[in-house]
Design a protein around this motif. Sequence first.
Motif, PDB file in Angstrom:
ATOM      1  N   VAL A 204       0.833  -1.203   0.000  1.00 43.56           N
ATOM      2  CA  VAL A 204       0.000   0.000   0.000  1.00 43.56           C
ATOM      3  C   VAL A 204       0.865   1.249   0.000  1.00 43.56           C
ATOM      4  N   LEU A 205       1.894   1.258   0.839  1.00 41.55           N
ATOM      5  CA  LEU A 205       2.759   2.425   0.952  1.00 41.55           C
ATOM      6  C   LEU A 205       3.502   2.686  -0.357  1.00 41.55           C
ATOM      7  N   GLN A 206       3.936   1.617  -1.026  1.00 40.07           N
ATOM      8  CA  GLN A 206       4.640   1.766  -2.305  1.00 40.07           C
ATOM      9  C   GLN A 206       3.720   2.381  -3.358  1.00 40.07           C
ATOM     10  N   THR A 207       2.464   1.940  -3.377  1.00 43.85           N
ATOM     11  CA  THR A 207       1.503   2.491  -4.342  1.00 43.85           C
ATOM     12  C   THR A 207       1.280   3.975  -4.106  1.00 43.85           C
ATOM     13  N   ILE A 208       1.122   4.354  -2.838  1.00 48.61           N
ATOM     14  CA  ILE A 208       0.845   5.753  -2.510  1.00 48.61           C
ATOM     15  C   ILE A 208       2.046   6.643  -2.822  1.00 48.61           C
ATOM     16  N   THR A 209       3.241   6.194  -2.443  1.00 47.74           N
ATOM     17  CA  THR A 209       4.427   7.056  -2.581  1.00 47.74           C
ATOM     18  C   THR A 209       4.923   7.159  -4.018  1.00 47.74           C
ATOM     19  N   THR A 210       4.754   6.103  -4.812  1.00 47.02           N
ATOM     20  CA  THR A 210       5.239   6.153  -6.194  1.00 47.02           C
ATOM     21  C   THR A 210       4.184   6.657  -7.175  1.00 47.02           C
ATOM     22  N   SER A 211       2.933   6.709  -6.731  1.00 44.98           N
ATOM     23  CA  SER A 211       1.852   7.167  -7.625  1.00 44.98           C
ATOM     24  C   SER A 211       1.019   8.241  -6.934  1.00 44.98           C
ATOM     25  N   THR A 212       1.690   9.166  -6.262  1.00 36.86           N
ATOM     26  CA  THR A 212       0.966  10.173  -5.482  1.00 36.86           C
ATOM     27  C   THR A 212       0.076  11.035  -6.365  1.00 36.86           C
ATOM     28  N   ILE A 213       0.633  11.541  -7.482  1.00 32.62           N
ATOM     29  CA  ILE A 213      -0.160  12.421  -8.349  1.00 32.62           C
ATOM     30  C   ILE A 213      -1.359  11.680  -8.955  1.00 32.62           C
ATOM     31  N   PRO A 214      -1.182  10.459  -9.533  1.00 29.96           N
ATOM     32  CA  PRO A 214      -2.367   9.729 -10.008  1.00 29.96           C
ATOM     33  C   PRO A 214      -3.392   9.475  -8.908  1.00 29.96           C
ATOM     34  N   CYS A 215      -2.926   9.214  -7.684  1.00 30.17           N
ATOM     35  CA  CYS A 215      -3.865   9.002  -6.567  1.00 30.17           C
ATOM     36  C   CYS A 215      -4.665  10.270  -6.293  1.00 30.17           C
ATOM     37  N   ILE A 216      -3.974  11.418  -6.355  1.00 34.53           N
ATOM     38  CA  ILE A 216      -4.668  12.696  -6.128  1.00 34.53           C
ATOM     39  C   ILE A 216      -5.679  12.952  -7.241  1.00 34.53           C
ATOM     40  N   LEU A 217      -5.226  12.733  -8.495  1.00 30.56           N
ATOM     41  CA  LEU A 217      -6.110  12.996  -9.644  1.00 30.56           C
ATOM     42  C   LEU A 217      -7.305  12.049  -9.672  1.00 30.56           C
ATOM     43  N   SER A 218      -7.135  10.861  -9.102  1.00 37.97           N
ATOM     44  CA  SER A 218      -8.234   9.877  -9.066  1.00 37.97           C
ATOM     45  C   SER A 218      -9.176  10.111  -7.893  1.00 37.97           C
ATOM     46  N   ASN A 219      -8.876  11.140  -7.106  1.00 39.87           N
ATOM     47  CA  ASN A 219      -9.675  11.429  -5.908  1.00 39.87           C
ATOM     48  C   ASN A 219      -9.777  10.183  -5.014  1.00 39.87           C
ATOM     49  N   ALA A 220      -8.628   9.502  -4.889  1.00 37.16           N
ATOM     50  CA  ALA A 220      -8.617   8.222  -4.170  1.00 37.16           C
ATOM     51  C   ALA A 220      -7.987   8.342  -2.785  1.00 37.16           C
ATOM     52  N   LYS A 221      -7.902   9.569  -2.281  1.00 34.62           N
ATOM     53  CA  LYS A 221      -7.257   9.778  -0.983  1.00 34.62           C
ATOM     54  C   LYS A 221      -7.917   8.956   0.115  1.00 34.62           C
ATOM     55  N   SER A 222      -9.222   9.017   0.234  1.00 35.72           N
ATOM     56  CA  SER A 222      -9.924   8.306   1.318  1.00 35.72           C
ATOM     57  C   SER A 222      -9.716   6.800   1.209  1.00 35.72           C
ATOM     58  N   TYR A 223      -9.782   6.291  -0.025  1.00 36.90           N
ATOM     59  CA  TYR A 223      -9.618   4.845  -0.232  1.00 36.90           C
ATOM     60  C   TYR A 223      -8.233   4.381   0.221  1.00 36.90           C
ATOM     61  N   PHE A 224      -7.195   5.103  -0.219  1.00 34.63           N
ATOM     62  CA  PHE A 224      -5.829   4.680   0.114  1.00 34.63           C
ATOM     63  C   PHE A 224      -5.504   4.919   1.589  1.00 34.63           C
ATOM     64  N   PHE A 225      -6.049   6.015   2.153  1.00 34.25           N
ATOM     65  CA  PHE A 225      -5.817   6.252   3.581  1.00 34.25           C
ATOM     66  C   PHE A 225      -6.449   5.135   4.418  1.00 34.25           C
ATOM     67  N   LYS A 226      -7.631   4.691   4.009  1.00 35.11           N
ATOM     68  CA  LYS A 226      -8.288   3.603   4.741  1.00 35.11           C
ATOM     69  C   LYS A 226      -7.466   2.328   4.662  1.00 35.11           C
ATOM     70  N   LYS A 227      -6.992   2.000   3.435  1.00 36.90           N
ATOM     71  CA  LYS A 227      -6.166   0.796   3.278  1.00 36.90           C
ATOM     72  C   LYS A 227      -4.861   0.929   4.061  1.00 36.90           C
ATOM     73  N   ASN A 228      -4.257   2.128   4.030  1.00 39.39           N
ATOM     74  CA  ASN A 228      -3.016   2.358   4.764  1.00 39.39           C
ATOM     75  C   ASN A 228      -3.227   2.152   6.268  1.00 39.39           C
ATOM     76  N   ASP A 229      -4.317   2.711   6.794  1.00 37.79           N
ATOM     77  CA  ASP A 229      -4.592   2.575   8.228  1.00 37.79           C
ATOM     78  C   ASP A 229      -4.835   1.119   8.610  1.00 37.79           C
ATOM     79  N   GLU A 230      -5.580   0.409   7.768  1.00 34.95           N
ATOM     80  CA  GLU A 230      -5.853  -1.002   8.063  1.00 34.95           C
ATOM     81  C   GLU A 230      -4.571  -1.813   8.120  1.00 34.95           C
ATOM     82  N   ARG A 231      -3.700  -1.600   7.120  1.00 40.36           N
ATOM     83  CA  ARG A 231      -2.467  -2.388   7.035  1.00 40.36           C
ATOM     84  C   ARG A 231      -1.479  -2.037   8.148  1.00 40.36           C
TER      85      ARG A 231
END
Length: 580
Positions: A204-231
């Motif tokens: 999860v951390l690798q996806t967020i850190t290497t694809s930060t801009i696509p994550c922002i553009l996809s409005n996927a902040k809540s989804y990735f933060f939830k997965k990050n917190d769970e893991r």
Amino acid sequence: MNGNGYKIIWKYVKDIYIKSNLKISLSVFVLSAIKIFGVLIPPIYIVKIMDEAIPNNDGKNILLYIGIILFFTIFDAVLGVILRKLYNEMSKNTCIKYQRKCLEHLFRLDGKYLSNSRVGEKLVTMMNDVSQLKTLTSSAVFDFVLDSITAIVMLIFLARIKLDMLLMILCILPVIYLSQRYFQKKGREKAAKARDTQSSYADVLQTITTSTIPCILSNAKSYFFKKNDERIIESENYTNELNMVYAKNSGVLSFLSAMFIITVLGVGGFKVMRNTLSIGGLIAFNMYSQKLVVPILKVSNMIMTLQTVVVSMERLEAFMAEKEVEPRNFNPRAVMGKESSEISFENVSFSYEEKPILKDISLKFEKGCYNVVVGESGCGKSTLTMLLYRIWNVQDGLIKINGHDCKEFSVDNLRNNITIVGQDSFLFNDTIFNNIAMGSGFDKDRVEKCCRIACIHEYIMSLPEQYESLVGDSGVKLSGGEKQRICIARALLQDTPILVLDEATSALDQLTERKVLDNISEYIKDRIFILITHRLASIVDADNIVVLKDGEVEACGSHHELMRISPQYKTMFERKECIE
């Protein structure tokens, strides 16, 4: 620890200490033996001070004995520093060796593993698991051996001082053994779970850190933060459980250590009162008993620590056992030279997880020709490059280079003579020059020449730092087309006899793409060049166009020939013309 765990540890200990660092190992062993000898001296002179010098008011010998004790204390500290330096050197050598082995193995793994493995698992294996080997290159292994020797030597000394007291304190050893059996089993279970959750969190951390801009553009902040917190919660919970096992084990060992001291002082005190043991004898017995107990407890703690190390070693072993693509009929004398005249696919078939991708295809790509492969998405175009580069092995048929089965060449030799540029541009967070030259020692003139061919030189010169400009993580400071042209310049600089562009111009506008391809057509006259593209307007001048349809070769020929004989090609070309 079970028998398999000891086997794995022994395998790595042999490799680290005997095969890779024999000189350092011998030095450590000799110095450690001297260190043990030095530890035995001070208690002897303490007894002399207490039982001889003080009762006789012998001030001269008191000073002498204190000087001897001080000398051996300083000597022990100096040896400790030297040993630590040797351990650090061995640790560095081990980390470098095993991380390099892991990386080399990763680059030789087949497509099945590369397609299905998780990034987090690979990261944890090559960083955390390899780092765990440092435990074996610390003082742990030598301490295990030397502490065992020390314990035996102390048993002899204690037996000579007071055998009955020794037998009493030895009654505590079975309790240590049984407690350690329990905690070691629990420790290994928790260590395995903690390690596996770390790899999931790393994903999860690798996806967020290497694809930060696509994550922002996809409005996927809540989804990735939830997965990050769970893991991270899951990972920390298992890590805390493992730490609690260590804490409980440490508490039990501390209690048993205190029982040793209580037993020695209690029984010894009564013996001093009855004049069956001198004060000096009691002090010496207590010091030697501590040098018996401490090694035993250190060995117990080390075995507990090794539970985590064994889990990492098992994962490392599993990774190194993954299948490589090295050819079955590899001929060490077969060398692919810098001259290549022809690539031929002969009745090649390939399936991915039982899904047919290529079906009995036969085609040729010749030197000096402008070779192109076209077809709808999913027809198998990129699979050709994966098979040529030996990411996958063909399941049926042959791929020949200059008439030789490509499996006759070593993977390294084959890949050193083929350059492939894909659609996804790969750039380091470094300067433009270093991304193109990649540390190969090329001079600036050659780099600039390749950049001119790739139509990127003028853009680079317009930047304030020009070729020394930083591109950012994954080239985030550049556009898609700029990144692709830098990758093309890098491929041209490598000057291999085979060059493949697999949708490598997809982010370029049609005019720039035409300029790049025209420049390359002059460059590839003495090479095998293959272009895989979906832009048919740019390939009308190609010498050899291969049309793939549903994993089969529908037709081959020039643009004008295919417009007559290939319904698939004609439909694709006319559709593209309408769109454009």
